[in-house]
Design a protein around this motif. Structure first.
Motif, PDB file in Angstrom:
ATOM      1  N   PRO A 122       0.807  -1.229   0.000  1.00  0.00           N
ATOM      2  CA  PRO A 122       0.000   0.000   0.000  1.00  0.00           C
ATOM      3  C   PRO A 122       0.835   1.272   0.000  1.00  0.00           C
ATOM      4  O   PRO A 122       0.496   2.245  -0.677  1.00  0.00           O
ATOM      5  CB  PRO A 122      -0.810  -0.117   1.301  1.00  0.00           C
ATOM      6  CG  PRO A 122      -0.877  -1.578   1.578  1.00  0.00           C
ATOM      7  CD  PRO A 122       0.449  -2.121   1.105  1.00  0.00           C
ATOM      8  N   GLU A 125       2.067   1.873  -3.464  1.00  0.00           N
ATOM      9  CA  GLU A 125       0.989   2.364  -4.321  1.00  0.00           C
ATOM     10  C   GLU A 125       0.758   3.845  -4.088  1.00  0.00           C
ATOM     11  O   GLU A 125       0.531   4.604  -5.031  1.00  0.00           O
ATOM     12  CB  GLU A 125      -0.293   1.582  -4.034  1.00  0.00           C
ATOM     13  CG  GLU A 125      -0.241   0.154  -4.527  1.00  0.00           C
ATOM     14  CD  GLU A 125      -1.617  -0.416  -4.720  1.00  0.00           C
ATOM     15  OE1 GLU A 125      -2.296   0.008  -5.677  1.00  0.00           O
ATOM     16  OE2 GLU A 125      -2.024  -1.281  -3.944  1.00  0.00           O
ATOM     17  N   ASN A 126       0.819   4.255  -2.837  1.00  0.00           N
ATOM     18  CA  ASN A 126       0.646   5.669  -2.525  1.00  0.00           C
ATOM     19  C   ASN A 126       1.757   6.500  -3.147  1.00  0.00           C
ATOM     20  O   ASN A 126       1.534   7.607  -3.635  1.00  0.00           O
ATOM     21  CB  ASN A 126       0.622   5.882  -1.010  1.00  0.00           C
ATOM     22  CG  ASN A 126      -0.723   5.511  -0.402  1.00  0.00           C
ATOM     23  OD1 ASN A 126      -1.752   5.721  -1.023  1.00  0.00           O
ATOM     24  ND2 ASN A 126      -0.713   4.966   0.783  1.00  0.00           N
ATOM     25  N   PHE A 186      -8.945   6.824  -6.765  1.00  0.00           N
ATOM     26  CA  PHE A 186      -7.838   5.990  -6.311  1.00  0.00           C
ATOM     27  C   PHE A 186      -7.969   5.652  -4.829  1.00  0.00           C
ATOM     28  O   PHE A 186      -7.613   4.550  -4.398  1.00  0.00           O
ATOM     29  CB  PHE A 186      -6.495   6.690  -6.546  1.00  0.00           C
ATOM     30  CG  PHE A 186      -5.326   5.914  -6.002  1.00  0.00           C
ATOM     31  CD1 PHE A 186      -4.822   4.815  -6.681  1.00  0.00           C
ATOM     32  CD2 PHE A 186      -4.743   6.259  -4.790  1.00  0.00           C
ATOM     33  CE1 PHE A 186      -3.756   4.079  -6.171  1.00  0.00           C
ATOM     34  CE2 PHE A 186      -3.676   5.537  -4.277  1.00  0.00           C
ATOM     35  CZ  PHE A 186      -3.183   4.444  -4.965  1.00  0.00           C
ATOM     36  N   ASN A 190      -7.384   2.011  -3.428  1.00  0.00           N
ATOM     37  CA  ASN A 190      -6.211   1.712  -2.613  1.00  0.00           C
ATOM     38  C   ASN A 190      -6.619   1.096  -1.267  1.00  0.00           C
ATOM     39  O   ASN A 190      -5.976   0.177  -0.770  1.00  0.00           O
ATOM     40  CB  ASN A 190      -5.390   2.980  -2.379  1.00  0.00           C
ATOM     41  CG  ASN A 190      -4.023   2.699  -1.796  1.00  0.00           C
ATOM     42  OD1 ASN A 190      -3.304   1.837  -2.290  1.00  0.00           O
ATOM     43  ND2 ASN A 190      -3.663   3.402  -0.739  1.00  0.00           N
ATOM     44  N   ARG A 193      -7.651  -2.500  -1.891  1.00  0.00           N
ATOM     45  CA  ARG A 193      -6.475  -3.354  -2.103  1.00  0.00           C
ATOM     46  C   ARG A 193      -5.753  -3.641  -0.793  1.00  0.00           C
ATOM     47  O   ARG A 193      -5.270  -4.752  -0.567  1.00  0.00           O
ATOM     48  CB  ARG A 193      -5.512  -2.679  -3.088  1.00  0.00           C
ATOM     49  CG  ARG A 193      -5.942  -2.780  -4.538  1.00  0.00           C
ATOM     50  CD  ARG A 193      -5.026  -1.971  -5.420  1.00  0.00           C
ATOM     51  NE  ARG A 193      -5.303  -2.179  -6.830  1.00  0.00           N
ATOM     52  CZ  ARG A 193      -4.854  -1.384  -7.806  1.00  0.00           C
ATOM     53  NH1 ARG A 193      -4.120  -0.322  -7.495  1.00  0.00           N
ATOM     54  NH2 ARG A 193      -5.137  -1.642  -9.064  1.00  0.00           N
ATOM     55  N   THR A 194      -5.683  -2.649   0.072  1.00  0.00           N
ATOM     56  CA  THR A 194      -5.023  -2.833   1.365  1.00  0.00           C
ATOM     57  C   THR A 194      -5.751  -3.885   2.192  1.00  0.00           C
ATOM     58  O   THR A 194      -5.119  -4.779   2.773  1.00  0.00           O
ATOM     59  CB  THR A 194      -4.981  -1.504   2.141  1.00  0.00           C
ATOM     60  OG1 THR A 194      -4.235  -0.540   1.389  1.00  0.00           O
ATOM     61  CG2 THR A 194      -4.320  -1.686   3.496  1.00  0.00           C
TER      62      THR A 194
END
Length: 240
Positions: A122, A125-126, A186, A190, A193-194
């Motif tokens: 994560p 991704e950030n 997003f 996100n 996904r986390t």
């Protein structure tokens, strides 16, 4: 769907497949480790499946927002070339002003697109979305600087609508909105996904580790030459 996203779905699908094999074994499957009981494995699978569905439902609006932004920014470089000619043809524009224009134009054309990649980390991704946002934010800011230069040039009053300051300002507003939209979509993606990654890979009793332990137990109660043993040995659970 990206290779990584396909890998997540494969781990989850394999969890369901292993549960099916365990159901066929009936009472023979009797681990002392309570975490490996069929009911617990099915619960982990069900939770992971739900979390993956949430990710899937969040991908489309984010992808559409990214596509819209790319489409919006795509003509900028060519337009800058035409604006330069229009500016050069403007009465009273000096060499210094033209050089100022070119300095901004080079910045606009020189920033490469940063693609938002897919990862299971994560924080990574950030970092990726931040880099992408910064690239588009910088381009928009430079577009605004170019507009200010044109607006402050008294002789710049083109008759063509596409080159007029009002049109350029609207384009800048559209750029800002497009980038904000990408960011807005997003965030839930996100987050999803986390949550999914924690269930499948990162939590203490994550899917991959728990189902690999279940496989280890299965191999102790099955004949290594049996068709079921061979079938189960092909079911893989992998971390990225």
């Amino acid at each position: 769907m990206s290779k990584n996203e396909t890998g997540h779905a494969k781990n989850i699908a394999n969890a369901n497949l292993l549960c099916t094999h365990i159901i066929e074994l009936g009472a023979k499957y009797n681990p002392s480790n309570q975490k490996l009981l069929l009911a617990n494995l099915q619960n982990i699978y069900s939770t992971a499946f739900t979390h993956q569905e949430i990710v899937n439902n969040s991908v489309a609006p984010y992808s559409l927002a990214v596509d819209h932004r790319e489409k919006l920014f795509a003509p900028v470089s060519k337009k800058i070339t035409k604006l330069r000619k229009m500016y050069k043809a403007t009465e009273g524009v000096t060499a210094a002003q033209l050089e100022d224009f070119m300095t901004i134009a080079r910045r606009l054309k020189g920033i490469k697109k940063v693609s938002p990649l897919v990862t299971t980390d994560p924080s990574e991704e950030n970092n990726q979305i931040s880099a992408s946002q910064m690239s588009y934010d910088q381009r928009t800011n430079n577009y605004d600087l170019l507009i200010s230069l044109l607006e402050s040039t008294p002789g710049y009053t083109p008759n063509e609508t596409e080159y007029q300051v009002a049109t350029l300002k609207q384009e800048k507003t559209d750029m800002l909105q497009a980038t904000q939209s990408v960011s807005d979509f997003f965030i839930p993606l996100n987050t999803a996904r986390t949550v999914r990654n924690n269930t499948v890979y990162n939590s203490e009793d994550n899917l991959v580790d728990t189902f690999n332990k279940a496989k280890d137990y299965l191999f102790t109660i099955l004949d290594g030459n049996s068709p079921q043993y061979k079938a189960i040995s092909k079911i893989k659970f992998k971390k990225p």
